[in-house]
Design an enzyme around this catalytic site. Structure first.
Site, mmCIF file in Angstrom:
data_model
loop_
_atom_site.group_PDB
_atom_site.id
_atom_site.type_symbol
_atom_site.label_atom_id
_atom_site.label_comp_id
_atom_site.label_asym_id
_atom_site.label_seq_id
_atom_site.Cartn_x
_atom_site.Cartn_y
_atom_site.Cartn_z
ATOM 1 C CG HIS A 73 -1.927 1.090 1.238
ATOM 2 N ND1 HIS A 73 -1.852 2.122 2.150
ATOM 3 C CD2 HIS A 73 -3.019 1.348 0.468
ATOM 4 C CE1 HIS A 73 -2.856 2.952 1.940
ATOM 5 N NE2 HIS A 73 -3.579 2.508 0.931
ATOM 6 C CG ASP A 119 -7.035 3.858 -0.027
ATOM 7 O OD1 ASP A 119 -5.798 3.770 0.128
ATOM 8 O OD2 ASP A 119 -7.673 4.902 0.231
#
EC number: 3.1.1.4
Length: 145
Positions: A73, A119
């Site tokens: 991420h 996300d």
């Protein structure tokens, strides 16, 4: 005008000027929290101080699959920043949640879509990864080299 009213008006104006310098709350992180809840089982606060990469910053070797989700991420956000004036932590986006399915709906290639895709991938990764309580709140200086 009454001098007392003038002083109150002046105080309000000065307060508003000072408030203009306060950074905005990150709406993207709020959306990310909602994505995590849509896709997974843990509360988002369970990830804030997890492993070497979940939460602010990140160094060393990820401790497990969940920590690798956070590292990925972080790298995804780094790549999103390369697209012009894209600031992932403050970029809002459009998505739909049909538990546990998440769909990003902004235009492909846009900053909003890139951040949403980051996300979304992380939320799905979190949901699939085992949660090891021993990796929560670790000392990053000793465990993340």
């Amino acid at each position: 005008m009454n001098p007392a009213h003038l002083l109150v008006l002046l105080a309000v104006c000065v307060s508003l000027l000072g408030a203009a310098n306060i950074p905005p709350q990150s709406l993207n992180l709020y959306q990310f929290k909602n994505m995590i809840q849509c896709a997974g089982t843990q509360l988002c606060v369970a990830y804030v101080k997890y492993g070497c990469y979940c939460g602010p910053g990140g160094t060393g070797t990820p401790l497990d699959q969940l920590d690798r989700c956070c590292q990925t991420h972080d790298h995804c956000y780094d790549n999103a920043k390369k697209f012009g004036n894209c600031i992932p932590y403050f970029k809002t986006y459009e998505y739909t949640c049909n538990k546990p399915d998440l769909t990003c709906t902004d235009a492909k290639g846009s900053c909003a879509r890139n951040v949403c895709d980051c996300d979304r991938a992380a939320a799905i990764c979190f949901a699939a990864a085992p949660y090891n309580l021993a990796n929560f709140g670790i000392n990053k200086e000793t465990h993340c080299q």
